[in-house]
Design a protein around this motif. Structure first.
Motif, PDB file in Angstrom:
ATOM      1  N   UNK A   1       8.668 -10.838   1.862  1.00  0.00           N
ATOM      2  CA  UNK A   1       8.380 -12.271   1.904  1.00  0.00           C
ATOM      3  C   UNK A   1       9.674 -13.072   2.082  1.00  0.00           C
ATOM      4  N   UNK A   2      10.697 -12.714   1.357  1.00  0.00           N
ATOM      5  CA  UNK A   2      11.988 -13.410   1.454  1.00  0.00           C
ATOM      6  C   UNK A   2      12.606 -13.247   2.839  1.00  0.00           C
ATOM      7  N   UNK A   3      12.478 -12.047   3.405  1.00  0.00           N
ATOM      8  CA  UNK A   3      13.109 -11.746   4.691  1.00  0.00           C
ATOM      9  C   UNK A   3      12.188 -12.013   5.879  1.00  0.00           C
ATOM     10  N   UNK A   4      10.975 -12.480   5.601  1.00  0.00           N
ATOM     11  CA  UNK A   4       9.977 -12.754   6.652  1.00  0.00           C
ATOM     12  C   UNK A   4       9.714 -11.500   7.503  1.00  0.00           C
ATOM     13  N   UNK A   5       9.425 -10.410   6.784  1.00  0.00           N
ATOM     14  CA  UNK A   5       9.114  -9.133   7.418  1.00  0.00           C
ATOM     15  C   UNK A   5       7.765  -8.646   6.927  1.00  0.00           C
ATOM     16  N   UNK A   6       7.322  -7.564   7.505  1.00  0.00           N
ATOM     17  CA  UNK A   6       6.118  -6.874   7.079  1.00  0.00           C
ATOM     18  C   UNK A   6       6.513  -5.701   6.190  1.00  0.00           C
ATOM     19  N   UNK A   7       5.543  -5.172   5.463  1.00  0.00           N
ATOM     20  CA  UNK A   7       5.763  -3.990   4.631  1.00  0.00           C
ATOM     21  C   UNK A   7       5.157  -2.794   5.362  1.00  0.00           C
ATOM     22  N   UNK A   8       5.954  -1.749   5.530  1.00  0.00           N
ATOM     23  CA  UNK A   8       5.486  -0.510   6.145  1.00  0.00           C
ATOM     24  C   UNK A   8       5.272   0.498   5.025  1.00  0.00           C
ATOM     25  N   UNK A   9       4.033   0.901   4.825  1.00  0.00           N
ATOM     26  CA  UNK A   9       3.692   1.904   3.817  1.00  0.00           C
ATOM     27  C   UNK A   9       3.558   3.246   4.524  1.00  0.00           C
ATOM     28  N   UNK A  10       4.459   4.149   4.222  1.00  0.00           N
ATOM     29  CA  UNK A  10       4.458   5.476   4.839  1.00  0.00           C
ATOM     30  C   UNK A  10       3.886   6.468   3.830  1.00  0.00           C
ATOM     31  N   UNK A  11       2.709   7.036   4.138  1.00  0.00           N
ATOM     32  CA  UNK A  11       2.030   7.976   3.250  1.00  0.00           C
ATOM     33  C   UNK A  11       2.336   9.399   3.687  1.00  0.00           C
ATOM     34  N   UNK A  12       2.744  10.226   2.707  1.00  0.00           N
ATOM     35  CA  UNK A  12       3.083  11.617   2.967  1.00  0.00           C
ATOM     36  C   UNK A  12       2.863  12.429   1.703  1.00  0.00           C
ATOM     37  N   UNK A  13       3.073  13.743   1.821  1.00  0.00           N
ATOM     38  CA  UNK A  13       3.029  14.606   0.639  1.00  0.00           C
ATOM     39  C   UNK A  13       4.114  15.668   0.775  1.00  0.00           C
ATOM     40  N   UNK A  14       4.441  16.284  -0.342  1.00  0.00           N
ATOM     41  CA  UNK A  14       5.497  17.292  -0.353  1.00  0.00           C
ATOM     42  C   UNK A  14       5.120  18.541   0.436  1.00  0.00           C
ATOM     43  N   UNK A  15       3.844  18.870   0.498  1.00  0.00           N
ATOM     44  CA  UNK A  15       3.407  20.103   1.144  1.00  0.00           C
ATOM     45  C   UNK A  15       2.910  19.884   2.577  1.00  0.00           C
ATOM     46  N   UNK A  16       3.338  18.809   3.197  1.00  0.00           N
ATOM     47  CA  UNK A  16       2.877  18.439   4.541  1.00  0.00           C
ATOM     48  C   UNK A  16       3.935  18.811   5.579  1.00  0.00           C
ATOM     49  N   UNK A  17       3.643  19.813   6.390  1.00  0.00           N
ATOM     50  CA  UNK A  17       4.597  20.254   7.417  1.00  0.00           C
ATOM     51  C   UNK A  17       4.889  19.153   8.442  1.00  0.00           C
ATOM     52  N   UNK A  18       3.887  18.425   8.961  1.00  0.00           N
ATOM     53  CA  UNK A  18       4.205  17.336   9.893  1.00  0.00           C
ATOM     54  C   UNK A  18       5.057  16.233   9.247  1.00  0.00           C
ATOM     55  N   UNK A  19       4.890  16.028   7.947  1.00  0.00           N
ATOM     56  CA  UNK A  19       5.706  15.038   7.237  1.00  0.00           C
ATOM     57  C   UNK A  19       7.168  15.473   7.223  1.00  0.00           C
ATOM     58  N   UNK A  20       7.406  16.739   6.944  1.00  0.00           N
ATOM     59  CA  UNK A  20       8.780  17.253   6.927  1.00  0.00           C
ATOM     60  C   UNK A  20       9.402  17.183   8.319  1.00  0.00           C
TER      61      UNK A  20
END
Length: 145
Positions: free
Chosen positions: A38-57
């Motif tokens: 809000x202060x920087x007039x940007x959007x929030x990017x929520x990146x969802x992942x898990x520890x056991x996710x090969x594509x995430x790594x």
């Protein structure tokens, strides 16, 4: 001797993996990120992942480690990394069924864009720019109504 070389290689690989995420300054607190956005007039990017996710790594090593990705992300977003195993309520709140996945929200929490994460840096940067454009358009519509 072989054991020493093996241990040295393991150490180098671990150090490389630790540096892989250094390019992006991930937030871990959604509320603090929303306030910052809000202060920087940007959007929030929520990146969802898990520890056991090969594509995430793979994404971490091949995409998030790149400076051009980090620069593009920081120009438009305050990024928050959400581990779905540690924060299942966030995954439920945003109806995350698979990962890696991203949800772009306004600082007030309104979803403006959702994407499966491209695994190639150039495609990922293009997706960030598309998300930023759509997010800015949605924010402008809401501000004018």
């Amino acid at each position: 001797m072989r054991r020493a070389i093996f241990l040295a290689l393991i150490g180098l690989l671990a150090a490389g993996a630790a540096r892989a995420e250094d390019a992006i300054r991930w937030q871990t607190d959604y509320r603090a990120a929303a306030e910052q956005a809000a202060k920087e007039r940007k959007l929030v990017l929520l990146h969802f992942e898990s520890d056991d996710c090969a594509p995430c790594r793979k994404l971490t090593v091949n995409v998030f480690s790149r400076q051009d990705v980090a620069e593009t992300m920081s120009a438009y977003f305050v990024p928050v990394k959400v581990n779905v195993n540690r924060y299942p309520e966030m995954a439920r709140r945003f109806a995350i069924a698979s990962w890696p996945q991203e949800v772009i929200v306004t600082p007030m929490g309104q979803e403006v864009y959702r994407q499966r994460c491209p695994q190639e840096p150039d495609k990922y940067i293009a997706a960030l720019k598309t998300a930023a454009s759509q997010g800015a358009a949605a924010t402008a519509r809401n501000t004018n109504t």
